[in-house]
Design a protein around this motif. Structure first.
Motif, PDB file in Angstrom:
ATOM      1  N   MET A 163       0.852  -1.188   0.000  1.00 21.48           N
ATOM      2  CA  MET A 163       0.000   0.000   0.000  1.00 21.48           C
ATOM      3  C   MET A 163       0.884   1.233   0.000  1.00 21.48           C
ATOM      4  N   PRO A 164       0.388   2.386  -0.463  1.00 19.65           N
ATOM      5  CA  PRO A 164       1.192   3.597  -0.414  1.00 19.65           C
ATOM      6  C   PRO A 164       1.586   3.904   1.020  1.00 19.65           C
ATOM      7  N   ALA A 165       2.823   4.363   1.213  1.00 11.74           N
ATOM      8  CA  ALA A 165       3.341   4.537   2.569  1.00 11.74           C
ATOM      9  C   ALA A 165       2.530   5.526   3.381  1.00 11.74           C
ATOM     10  N   ASP A 166       1.997   6.564   2.741  1.00 10.34           N
ATOM     11  CA  ASP A 166       1.285   7.582   3.501  1.00 10.34           C
ATOM     12  C   ASP A 166      -0.224   7.449   3.410  1.00 10.34           C
ATOM     13  N   ASP A 167      -0.703   6.305   2.898  1.00  9.20           N
ATOM     14  CA  ASP A 167      -2.130   6.009   2.934  1.00  9.20           C
ATOM     15  C   ASP A 167      -2.450   5.504   4.334  1.00  9.20           C
ATOM     16  N   VAL A 168      -2.934   6.392   5.190  1.00 12.63           N
ATOM     17  CA  VAL A 168      -3.075   6.067   6.602  1.00 12.63           C
ATOM     18  C   VAL A 168      -4.494   5.645   6.967  1.00 12.63           C
ATOM     19  N   HIS A 169      -5.293   5.276   5.985  1.00 11.66           N
ATOM     20  CA  HIS A 169      -6.617   4.725   6.253  1.00 11.66           C
ATOM     21  C   HIS A 169      -7.415   5.652   7.177  1.00 11.66           C
ATOM     22  N   LEU A 170      -7.906   6.708   6.595  1.00  8.08           N
ATOM     23  CA  LEU A 170      -8.556   7.747   7.390  1.00  8.08           C
ATOM     24  C   LEU A 170      -9.765   7.240   8.144  1.00  8.08           C
ATOM     25  N   GLY A 171     -10.336   6.108   7.708  1.00  5.47           N
ATOM     26  CA  GLY A 171     -11.492   5.583   8.410  1.00  5.47           C
ATOM     27  C   GLY A 171     -11.148   4.854   9.687  1.00  5.47           C
ATOM     28  N   GLU A 172      -9.869   4.532   9.893  1.00  8.10           N
ATOM     29  CA  GLU A 172      -9.455   3.792  11.080  1.00  8.10           C
ATOM     30  C   GLU A 172      -9.404   4.713  12.289  1.00  8.10           C
ATOM     31  N   SER A 173      -9.572   4.128  13.461  1.00  7.69           N
ATOM     32  CA  SER A 173      -9.446   4.889  14.694  1.00  7.69           C
ATOM     33  C   SER A 173      -7.977   4.973  15.083  1.00  7.69           C
ATOM     34  N   TRP A 174      -7.498   6.189  15.292  1.00  6.74           N
ATOM     35  CA  TRP A 174      -6.108   6.407  15.681  1.00  6.74           C
ATOM     36  C   TRP A 174      -5.988   6.903  17.118  1.00  6.74           C
ATOM     37  N   SER A 175      -7.087   6.868  17.848  1.00  4.24           N
ATOM     38  CA  SER A 175      -7.069   7.350  19.230  1.00  4.24           C
ATOM     39  C   SER A 175      -6.322   6.363  20.109  1.00  4.24           C
ATOM     40  N   LEU A 176      -5.472   6.886  20.978  1.00  6.73           N
ATOM     41  CA  LEU A 176      -4.721   6.048  21.902  1.00  6.73           C
ATOM     42  C   LEU A 176      -5.579   5.690  23.097  1.00  6.73           C
ATOM     43  N   SER A 177      -5.189   4.630  23.796  1.00  5.85           N
ATOM     44  CA  SER A 177      -5.849   4.248  25.035  1.00  5.85           C
ATOM     45  C   SER A 177      -5.763   5.399  26.030  1.00  5.85           C
ATOM     46  N   PRO A 178      -6.825   5.649  26.807  1.00  6.09           N
ATOM     47  CA  PRO A 178      -6.789   6.746  27.784  1.00  6.09           C
ATOM     48  C   PRO A 178      -6.070   6.390  29.079  1.00  6.09           C
ATOM     49  N   ASP A 179      -5.394   5.248  29.134  1.00  7.61           N
ATOM     50  CA  ASP A 179      -4.731   4.806  30.367  1.00  7.61           C
ATOM     51  C   ASP A 179      -3.528   5.701  30.655  1.00  7.61           C
ATOM     52  N   SER A 180      -3.699   6.662  31.543  1.00  8.97           N
ATOM     53  CA  SER A 180      -2.653   7.643  31.837  1.00  8.97           C
ATOM     54  C   SER A 180      -1.551   7.068  32.723  1.00  8.97           C
ATOM     55  N   ARG A 181      -1.742   5.854  33.250  1.00  8.14           N
ATOM     56  CA  ARG A 181      -0.725   5.262  34.126  1.00  8.14           C
ATOM     57  C   ARG A 181       0.418   4.640  33.332  1.00  8.14           C
ATOM     58  N   ARG A 182       0.219   4.434  32.056  1.00  9.38           N
ATOM     59  CA  ARG A 182       1.244   3.795  31.226  1.00  9.38           C
ATOM     60  C   ARG A 182       2.015   4.842  30.442  1.00  9.38           C
ATOM     61  N   PRO A 183       3.326   4.641  30.239  1.00  9.30           N
ATOM     62  CA  PRO A 183       4.118   5.583  29.449  1.00  9.30           C
ATOM     63  C   PRO A 183       3.565   5.711  28.035  1.00  9.30           C
ATOM     64  N   LEU A 184       3.688   6.903  27.460  1.00  9.12           N
ATOM     65  CA  LEU A 184       3.139   7.164  26.134  1.00  9.12           C
ATOM     66  C   LEU A 184       3.669   6.201  25.066  1.00  9.12           C
ATOM     67  N   PRO A 185       4.971   5.868  25.033  1.00  9.72           N
ATOM     68  CA  PRO A 185       5.429   4.919  24.007  1.00  9.72           C
ATOM     69  C   PRO A 185       4.716   3.576  24.071  1.00  9.72           C
ATOM     70  N   GLU A 186       4.345   3.129  25.277  1.00  7.51           N
ATOM     71  CA  GLU A 186       3.611   1.861  25.400  1.00  7.51           C
ATOM     72  C   GLU A 186       2.229   1.981  24.771  1.00  7.51           C
ATOM     73  N   LEU A 187       1.572   3.133  24.943  1.00  3.30           N
ATOM     74  CA  LEU A 187       0.249   3.331  24.362  1.00  3.30           C
ATOM     75  C   LEU A 187       0.334   3.374  22.833  1.00  3.30           C
ATOM     76  N   ILE A 188       1.388   3.999  22.324  1.00  4.45           N
ATOM     77  CA  ILE A 188       1.592   4.045  20.869  1.00  4.45           C
ATOM     78  C   ILE A 188       1.864   2.643  20.339  1.00  4.45           C
ATOM     79  N   GLU A 189       2.716   1.908  21.050  1.00  2.00           N
ATOM     80  CA  GLU A 189       3.001   0.525  20.654  1.00  2.00           C
ATOM     81  C   GLU A 189       1.712  -0.290  20.593  1.00  2.00           C
TER      82      GLU A 189
END
Length: 267
Positions: A1-27
């Motif tokens: 797929m094209p590298a910058d086709d980021v599937h705009l219909g997908e949910s990109w929201s991170l988990s709201p768990d503030s107790r975990r470091p941000l890189p873990e939520l991104i992972e």
């Protein structure tokens, strides 16, 4: 797929768990996108700026998350091309050493003892192999750590991590580098919960300067002993596995190398 086709219909929201470091939520989010087949095995991921924008995070946090996934064998970076999905069968990931390390399935004691062994060996090799430019970079990173204030926990962690990783890379032993990098996420989690005092920070800064001093003098025994003593302080603070006998290091320079010695069992 094209590298910058980021599937705009997908949910990109991170988990709201503030107790975990941000890189873990991104992972976690990137894992979900791979499991959900948004990105399939062999696909090139969008560029880091595009991913950071979609996830609404800093590129430094995104890069840490990608490195965690790389250690697990889920993604890989191809020089000049970008990040690619290497494996989509994530159920099998934890069967591998990289997955266990990234999932923190080893105790802090195991991680720290392994770190001491790997890093002291790398430092001794660096005293022989490091180029002048690498030594200059280590001196620069040492000064950066020294300038960091204990109130700025993130800068203390980042500057310390970059110094030690640069030291291992200066060994010019790629396997040592890869093995050490596999430890980094677990080590980062260990240190994140330990707020250093100004005294401890100043002592660590002096240790870094001593390491650079011995490296410039091409003294493998001196740098190995100095680094072992430095890392032992972290070990004493963070090694918490009571199932192990307590250990310490004899770093007397007259020995060929630092030697582990048994002490009393921690209560």
């Amino acid at each position: 797929m094209p590298a910058d086709d980021v599937h705009l219909g997908e949910s990109w929201s991170l988990s709201p768990d503030s107790r975990r470091p941000l890189p873990e939520l991104i992972e976690q989010k990137l894992r979900e996108l791979i499991i959900g087949k948004t990105f399939k095995e062999g696909d090139r991921l969008p560029t880091e700026p595009v991913l950071a924008d979609k996830l609404d995070v800093a590129r430094s946090s995104l890069r840490t998350a990608l490195q965690r996934l790389q250690l697990q064998g889920i993604v890989e970076v191809r020089r000049g091309l970008g990040w690619y999905v290497r494996r989509s069968d994530l159920a099998a990931v934890d069967e591998h050493l990289e997955g266990k390390l990234a999932a923190r399935q080893f105790s802090p004691t195991d991680l720290l003892e392994t770190r001491i062994s790997l890093e002291t060996t790398a430092a001794a090799l660096a005293a022989i192999r490091a180029g002048d430019g690498e030594l200059d970079e280590l001196a620069k990173l040492s000064r950066r750590y020294q300038r960091a204030t204990v109130e700025d926990t993130q800068e203390v962690l980042d500057s310390d991590e970059e110094f030690h990783l640069a030291l291992v890379r200066a060994s010019h032993n790629e396997l040592l580098v890869q093995m050490y990098q596999a430890l980094v996420p677990g080590l980062r989690d260990c240190k994140r919960h330990a707020q250093p005092s100004r005294e401890v920070h100043n002592r660590s800064a002096n240790d870094h300067e001593q390491v650079v001093w011995f490296l410039r003098r091409r003294d493998p025994d001196g740098v190995k002993s100095t680094l072992a003593t430095h890392l032992l302080g972290l070990y004493n603070d963070l090694a918490t596995d009571v199932s192990h006998d307590r250990a310490t290091l004899n770093t007397f320079v007259g020995h060929d190398e630092p030697m582990w010695q048994q002490t009393e069992r921690r209560r």
